[in-house]
Motif scaffolding. Structure first.
Motif, PDB file in Angstrom:
ATOM      1  N   PRO A 182      -4.606  -2.015  -7.704  1.00 18.57           N
ATOM      2  CA  PRO A 182      -5.427  -2.069  -6.495  1.00 18.57           C
ATOM      3  C   PRO A 182      -6.367  -3.275  -6.491  1.00 18.57           C
ATOM      4  O   PRO A 182      -7.028  -3.563  -7.481  1.00 18.57           O
ATOM      5  CB  PRO A 182      -6.220  -0.763  -6.543  1.00 18.57           C
ATOM      6  CG  PRO A 182      -5.372   0.157  -7.367  1.00 18.57           C
ATOM      7  CD  PRO A 182      -4.714  -0.716  -8.383  1.00 18.57           C
TER       8      PRO A 182
ATOM      9  N   ASP B 184      -2.098  -6.082  -3.371  1.00 23.19           N
ATOM     10  CA  ASP B 184      -2.093  -4.620  -3.431  1.00 23.19           C
ATOM     11  C   ASP B 184      -3.379  -4.109  -2.791  1.00 23.19           C
ATOM     12  O   ASP B 184      -4.459  -4.254  -3.346  1.00 23.19           O
ATOM     13  CB  ASP B 184      -1.985  -4.155  -4.889  1.00 23.19           C
ATOM     14  CG  ASP B 184      -1.843  -2.646  -5.024  1.00 23.19           C
ATOM     15  OD1 ASP B 184      -2.130  -1.919  -4.048  1.00 23.19           O
ATOM     16  OD2 ASP B 184      -1.459  -2.190  -6.112  1.00 23.19           O
ATOM     17  N   THR B 185      -3.248  -3.525  -1.601  1.00 30.26           N
ATOM     18  CA  THR B 185      -4.421  -2.952  -0.926  1.00 30.26           C
ATOM     19  C   THR B 185      -4.408  -1.430  -1.032  1.00 30.26           C
ATOM     20  O   THR B 185      -5.229  -0.757  -0.411  1.00 30.26           O
ATOM     21  CB  THR B 185      -4.464  -3.355   0.565  1.00 30.26           C
ATOM     22  OG1 THR B 185      -3.313  -2.845   1.225  1.00 30.26           O
ATOM     23  CG2 THR B 185      -4.541  -4.863   0.720  1.00 30.26           C
ATOM     24  N   GLY B 186      -3.486  -0.902  -1.836  1.00 33.41           N
ATOM     25  CA  GLY B 186      -3.385   0.540  -2.010  1.00 33.41           C
ATOM     26  C   GLY B 186      -4.255   1.033  -3.149  1.00 33.41           C
ATOM     27  O   GLY B 186      -5.148   0.331  -3.628  1.00 33.41           O
ATOM     28  N   SER B 187      -3.930   2.247  -3.608  1.00 32.97           N
ATOM     29  CA  SER B 187      -4.720   2.850  -4.684  1.00 32.97           C
ATOM     30  C   SER B 187      -3.913   3.040  -5.964  1.00 32.97           C
ATOM     31  O   SER B 187      -4.410   3.613  -6.916  1.00 32.97           O
ATOM     32  CB  SER B 187      -5.280   4.200  -4.218  1.00 32.97           C
ATOM     33  OG  SER B 187      -4.224   5.051  -3.820  1.00 32.97           O
ATOM     34  N   SER B 188      -2.664   2.562  -5.976  1.00 35.34           N
ATOM     35  CA  SER B 188      -1.855   2.625  -7.197  1.00 35.34           C
ATOM     36  C   SER B 188      -1.154   1.288  -7.417  1.00 35.34           C
ATOM     37  O   SER B 188      -1.222   0.393  -6.578  1.00 35.34           O
ATOM     38  CB  SER B 188      -0.828   3.763  -7.105  1.00 35.34           C
ATOM     39  OG  SER B 188       0.073   3.531  -6.053  1.00 35.34           O
TER      40      SER B 188
ATOM     41  N   HIS C 275       8.614   4.647  -5.548  1.00 29.89           N
ATOM     42  CA  HIS C 275       7.959   4.075  -4.379  1.00 29.89           C
ATOM     43  C   HIS C 275       8.952   3.647  -3.297  1.00 29.89           C
ATOM     44  O   HIS C 275       8.681   3.843  -2.102  1.00 29.89           O
ATOM     45  CB  HIS C 275       7.068   2.901  -4.785  1.00 29.89           C
ATOM     46  CG  HIS C 275       5.870   3.320  -5.568  1.00 29.89           C
ATOM     47  ND1 HIS C 275       4.824   2.463  -5.831  1.00 29.89           N
ATOM     48  CD2 HIS C 275       5.530   4.506  -6.149  1.00 29.89           C
ATOM     49  CE1 HIS C 275       3.897   3.091  -6.544  1.00 29.89           C
ATOM     50  NE2 HIS C 275       4.316   4.333  -6.753  1.00 29.89           N
TER      51      HIS C 275
ATOM     52  N   LYS D  11       0.862  -1.186   0.000  1.00 29.57           N
ATOM     53  CA  LYS D  11       0.000   0.000   0.000  1.00 29.57           C
ATOM     54  C   LYS D  11       0.894   1.229   0.000  1.00 29.57           C
ATOM     55  O   LYS D  11       2.094   1.130   0.176  1.00 29.57           O
ATOM     56  CB  LYS D  11      -0.967  -0.012   1.183  1.00 29.57           C
ATOM     57  CG  LYS D  11      -0.335  -0.228   2.540  1.00 29.57           C
ATOM     58  CD  LYS D  11      -1.408  -0.310   3.604  1.00 29.57           C
ATOM     59  CE  LYS D  11      -1.023  -1.206   4.740  1.00 29.57           C
ATOM     60  NZ  LYS D  11      -2.087  -1.367   5.707  1.00 29.57           N
ATOM     61  N   GLU D  12       0.317   2.367  -0.199  1.00 29.14           N
ATOM     62  CA  GLU D  12       1.104   3.592  -0.289  1.00 29.14           C
ATOM     63  C   GLU D  12       1.682   3.935   1.080  1.00 29.14           C
ATOM     64  O   GLU D  12       0.931   4.131   2.014  1.00 29.14           O
ATOM     65  CB  GLU D  12       0.245   4.757  -0.812  1.00 29.14           C
ATOM     66  CG  GLU D  12      -0.043   4.664  -2.297  1.00 29.14           C
ATOM     67  CD  GLU D  12      -1.090   3.604  -2.631  1.00 29.14           C
ATOM     68  OE1 GLU D  12      -0.924   2.941  -3.653  1.00 29.14           O
ATOM     69  OE2 GLU D  12      -2.044   3.403  -1.877  1.00 29.14           O
ATOM     70  N   TYR D  13       2.862   4.138   1.224  1.00 32.99           N
ATOM     71  CA  TYR D  13       4.030   3.691   0.477  1.00 32.99           C
ATOM     72  C   TYR D  13       4.838   2.817   1.394  1.00 32.99           C
ATOM     73  O   TYR D  13       5.902   3.179   1.879  1.00 32.99           O
ATOM     74  CB  TYR D  13       4.868   4.886  -0.020  1.00 32.99           C
ATOM     75  CG  TYR D  13       4.158   5.609  -1.148  1.00 32.99           C
ATOM     76  CD1 TYR D  13       4.199   5.085  -2.431  1.00 32.99           C
ATOM     77  CD2 TYR D  13       3.418   6.750  -0.915  1.00 32.99           C
ATOM     78  CE1 TYR D  13       3.539   5.723  -3.462  1.00 32.99           C
ATOM     79  CE2 TYR D  13       2.752   7.387  -1.943  1.00 32.99           C
ATOM     80  CZ  TYR D  13       2.811   6.866  -3.211  1.00 32.99           C
ATOM     81  OH  TYR D  13       2.139   7.469  -4.225  1.00 32.99           O
TER      82      TYR D  13
ATOM     83  N   HIS E 137       1.772  -1.560  -7.769  1.00 33.71           N
ATOM     84  CA  HIS E 137       2.985  -1.901  -7.036  1.00 33.71           C
ATOM     85  C   HIS E 137       3.534  -3.226  -7.548  1.00 33.71           C
ATOM     86  O   HIS E 137       2.835  -4.003  -8.191  1.00 33.71           O
ATOM     87  CB  HIS E 137       2.705  -2.031  -5.533  1.00 33.71           C
ATOM     88  CG  HIS E 137       2.152  -0.790  -4.911  1.00 33.71           C
ATOM     89  ND1 HIS E 137       2.878   0.360  -4.754  1.00 33.71           N
ATOM     90  CD2 HIS E 137       0.928  -0.520  -4.400  1.00 33.71           C
ATOM     91  CE1 HIS E 137       2.140   1.284  -4.174  1.00 33.71           C
ATOM     92  NE2 HIS E 137       0.939   0.775  -3.953  1.00 33.71           N
TER      93      HIS E 137
END
Length: 116
Positions: free
Chosen positions: A80, A60-64, A104, A38-40, A66
């Motif tokens: 995501p 990936d539980t973030g919004s961009s 990142h 997740k970020e970051y 990875h």
């Protein structure tokens, strides 16, 4: 009379030697490490694993987008809500890991996995 027991003694010795050789072989066990991206930052289910095959399950539980890179191997880039896996054989030591997407890693998506 001694000759009568010789085959039994030989069989017992072979069993002991064979058991010792079997335990000296590397384990075929695959250890799993869950990686949340997740970020970051990364959150790993463990910071230490035994030497051998390690399966990384990356989510990936973030919004961009990875990825996960360790020991010269890089997972596919995921977005995501997506997941991927990567299996790597690691020897004893310390292995830095990071996200190779854009900057990142510089923003904090990095760390070190200890292999014992």
């Amino acid at each position: 009379m001694i000759l009568r027991f010789a085959p039994l003694v030989c069989a017992a010795l072979l069993a002991v030697v064979g058991a010792g050789a079997a335990s000296a072989r590397p384990s075929s066990t695959v250890h799993t490490v869950k990686v949340t991206a997740k970020e970051y930052r990364f959150v790993l289910s463990t910071s230490k694993v035994p030497a051998g095959r390690v399966k990384f399950v990356i989510k990936d539980t973030g919004s961009s987008q990875h990825d996960f890179a360790i020991a010269g191997h890089t997972s596919k880039t995921i977005g995501p809500g997506q997941s991927t896996t990567m299996t790597v054989t690691l020897r004893q030591g310390k292995y830095p890991y990071r996200c190779t997407v854009d900057s990142h890693a510089e923003l904090g998506m990095k760390g070190t996995l200890r292999v014992t």
